[in-house]
Design a protein around this motif. Structure first.
Motif, mmCIF file in Angstrom:
data_model
loop_
_atom_site.group_PDB
_atom_site.id
_atom_site.type_symbol
_atom_site.label_atom_id
_atom_site.label_comp_id
_atom_site.label_asym_id
_atom_site.label_seq_id
_atom_site.Cartn_x
_atom_site.Cartn_y
_atom_site.Cartn_z
ATOM 1 N N ALA A 26 60.942 9.217 37.482
ATOM 2 C CA ALA A 26 61.577 10.513 37.724
ATOM 3 C C ALA A 26 61.637 10.887 39.205
ATOM 4 O O ALA A 26 62.412 11.758 39.584
ATOM 5 N N SER A 27 60.849 10.219 40.030
ATOM 6 C CA SER A 27 60.762 10.570 41.446
ATOM 7 C C SER A 27 61.825 9.855 42.268
ATOM 8 O O SER A 27 62.361 8.832 41.868
ATOM 9 N N ASP A 28 62.064 10.426 43.422
ATOM 10 C CA ASP A 28 62.986 9.814 44.383
ATOM 11 C C ASP A 28 62.159 9.264 45.547
ATOM 12 O O ASP A 28 62.340 9.655 46.694
ATOM 13 N N LEU A 29 61.228 8.365 45.213
ATOM 14 C CA LEU A 29 60.361 7.791 46.226
ATOM 15 C C LEU A 29 61.114 6.759 47.045
ATOM 16 O O LEU A 29 62.018 6.092 46.540
ATOM 17 N N GLN A 30 60.697 6.620 48.306
ATOM 18 C CA GLN A 30 61.327 5.646 49.180
ATOM 19 C C GLN A 30 60.280 5.023 50.087
ATOM 20 O O GLN A 30 59.210 5.588 50.300
ATOM 21 N N GLY A 31 60.591 3.871 50.592
ATOM 22 C CA GLY A 31 59.770 3.220 51.595
ATOM 23 C C GLY A 31 58.378 2.866 51.111
ATOM 24 O O GLY A 31 58.184 2.366 50.003
ATOM 25 N N TRP A 38 54.449 1.570 43.031
ATOM 26 C CA TRP A 38 54.731 0.351 42.276
ATOM 27 C C TRP A 38 53.497 -0.538 42.221
ATOM 28 O O TRP A 38 53.136 -1.056 41.165
ATOM 29 N N LEU A 39 52.823 -0.698 43.360
ATOM 30 C CA LEU A 39 51.642 -1.550 43.430
ATOM 31 C C LEU A 39 50.514 -1.003 42.561
ATOM 32 O O LEU A 39 49.834 -1.752 41.859
ATOM 33 N N ALA A 40 50.326 0.301 42.572
ATOM 34 C CA ALA A 40 49.281 0.914 41.752
ATOM 35 C C ALA A 40 49.551 0.687 40.265
ATOM 36 O O ALA A 40 48.643 0.337 39.508
ATOM 37 N N ILE A 41 50.797 0.867 39.841
ATOM 38 C CA ILE A 41 51.158 0.659 38.439
ATOM 39 C C ILE A 41 50.989 -0.807 38.071
ATOM 40 O O ILE A 41 50.449 -1.141 37.011
ATOM 41 N N ARG A 42 51.424 -1.691 38.935
ATOM 42 C CA ARG A 42 51.303 -3.133 38.687
ATOM 43 C C ARG A 42 49.844 -3.538 38.542
ATOM 44 O O ARG A 42 49.458 -4.223 37.590
#
Length: 64
Positions: A26-31, A38-42
């Motif tokens: 839902a977020s508009d994360l960048q950079g 992504w790394l935390a979820i992975r």
């Protein structure tokens, strides 16, 4: 990569991972922030997968 590890969130439960995924989508994360999430979820998903597989042994499976 070393500098990211201190700021990457750590999720322990499947509920935390689910919330993090919904927030990520839902977020508009960048950079760098996008990569951190992504790394935390992975990392959390891989930890959960390893924990689930550790207790899912079939008696006698080593005899094959």
């Amino acid at each position: 990569m070393q500098e990211l590890q201190g700021t990457v969130p750590v999720f322990k439960t499947s509920q935390e991972i689910d919330r993090a995924v919904r927030h990520y989508q839902a977020s508009d994360l960048q950079g760098v922030e996008l990569f951190r999430q992504w790394l935390a979820i992975r990392n959390a998903s891989l930890e959960q997968e390893g924990a689930e597989l550790a207790g899912d042994r079939v008696p006698g499976d080593a005899s094959y």
